[in-house]
Design a protein around this motif. Structure first.
Motif, PDB file in Angstrom:
ATOM      1  N   CYS A  77       0.857  -1.183   0.000  1.00 19.62           N
ATOM      2  CA  CYS A  77       0.000   0.000   0.000  1.00 19.62           C
ATOM      3  C   CYS A  77       0.897   1.238   0.000  1.00 19.62           C
ATOM      4  O   CYS A  77       1.809   1.360   0.818  1.00 19.62           O
ATOM      5  CB  CYS A  77      -0.908  -0.004   1.219  1.00 19.62           C
ATOM      6  N   CYS A 122       0.138   3.171   3.648  1.00 19.67           N
ATOM      7  CA  CYS A 122       0.470   2.636   4.974  1.00 19.67           C
ATOM      8  C   CYS A 122       1.474   1.493   4.916  1.00 19.67           C
ATOM      9  O   CYS A 122       1.956   1.033   5.950  1.00 19.67           O
ATOM     10  CB  CYS A 122      -0.799   2.183   5.698  1.00 19.67           C
ATOM     11  N   CYS A 152      -4.446  -0.003   0.088  1.00 18.39           N
ATOM     12  CA  CYS A 152      -5.157  -1.109   0.726  1.00 18.39           C
ATOM     13  C   CYS A 152      -6.518  -0.617   1.223  1.00 18.39           C
ATOM     14  O   CYS A 152      -6.749   0.594   1.304  1.00 18.39           O
ATOM     15  CB  CYS A 152      -4.331  -1.703   1.865  1.00 18.39           C
ATOM     16  N   CYS A 197      -7.029   2.247   3.522  1.00 17.44           N
ATOM     17  CA  CYS A 197      -6.682   3.604   3.090  1.00 17.44           C
ATOM     18  C   CYS A 197      -7.534   4.074   1.907  1.00 17.44           C
ATOM     19  O   CYS A 197      -7.215   5.089   1.284  1.00 17.44           O
ATOM     20  CB  CYS A 197      -5.201   3.661   2.715  1.00 17.44           C
TER      21      CYS A 197
HETATM   22 ZN   LIG Z   1      -3.011   1.186   3.380  1.00 19.54          ZN
END
Ligand SMILES: [Zn+2]
Length: 261
Positions: A152, A155, A173, A176
């Protein structure tokens, strides 16, 4: 100084009564323009070597300003590409992309290999649409864009559901998803496909059989990145798009008398 280079003719333009200016992308020197004196005359020994797509050795006289093409020795004229309107269109698109993205004269042997292998693959009858998509992904780095596809982008998570974000240029992901409302949700198969397409070596691309909808999906992503992030417009793309929409209007030419000489 006389220099022999291994190169590919990216384009050739008319200059005056009988000359041409050829732009050669070479392994040793990168992109260079050279004057090909007399190349417009069919009898000139420079006529055939100064045609776009030609792969060969070129003898360039370097001086101040533009060099002069002294001699050329064809390794592969890429004739099979030029004989078919579909392969010509895809190969032209690849050449224009390379031409547009390279603006200095420093050597780029890695890009030279990509271009050479792409033309070779098209000439060897691999799917030209898949090959051109592949080159578009590979050329992103030259445009300074490095999509984050292994995790991701926000994050760093490697698990969960993923989507593609054009704003972040990479995967997000599910935790997020809220940071980009224009993201494209991906199935696990699509995540895998995008990763494969980005990392596969070019000699393996020909072996990937891609369905039409797969190519359309990949193309949508890559073209959006180019138009939003790279901001280049290619003349050859318009024709290509038209051809893909109505392939029945573009039957390959078979008549050998219509060939260029
Ligand atoms: Zn993420």
């Amino acid at each position: 100084m006389l220099q022999k280079v291994e190169g590919i003719v990216l384009r050739a333009s008319s200059y005056g009564e009988s000359d041409k200016i050829v732009t050669i992308f070479s392994r040793e020197l990168g992109k260079r323009a050279a004057m090909a004196r007399g190349a417009k005359k069919p009898t000139s020994r420079l006529a055939s070597v100064s045609q776009p797509f030609t792969y060969g050795y070129f003898l360039i006289q370097q001086g101040r300003g533009m060099g002069t093409l002294q001699q050329g020795e064809i390794i592969d004229s890429m004739r099979t590409i030029r004989e078919d309107i579909f392969t010509t269109a895809y190969a032209s698109f690849i050449m224009e992309l390379v031409d547009k993205l390279i603006d200095d004269e420093s050597p780029k042997p890695h890009l030279f290999d990509i271009l050479h292998q792409a033309l070779q693959a098209i000439s060897d009858d691999y799917d030209p649409e898949a090959i051109s998509l592949f080159v578009e992904w590979k050329m992103l780095a030259t445009a300074g864009i490095y999509p984050v596809l292994h995790q991701c982008v926000n994050c760093g998570a490697t698990d969960g559901e993923f989507a593609f974000s054009f704003a972040q240029i990479g995967f997000l992901c599910h935790r997020c998803f809220s940071i980009d409302r224009y993201l494209i949700r991906l199935t696990p198969a699509q995540v895998k496909l995008i990763r494969t397409f980005y990392t596969v070596p070019i000699d393996q691309v020909g072996k990937l059989t891609l369905k039409k909808e797969t190519k359309t999906f990949i193309k949508k992503i890559i073209r959006t990145i180019y138009s939003e992030q790279v901001g280049i417009q290619l003349k050859s793309q318009k024709f290509l798009d038209q051809m893909e929409r109505t392939p029945e209007f573009f039957t390959p030419k078979k008549d050998p008398s219509s060939e260029e000489h």
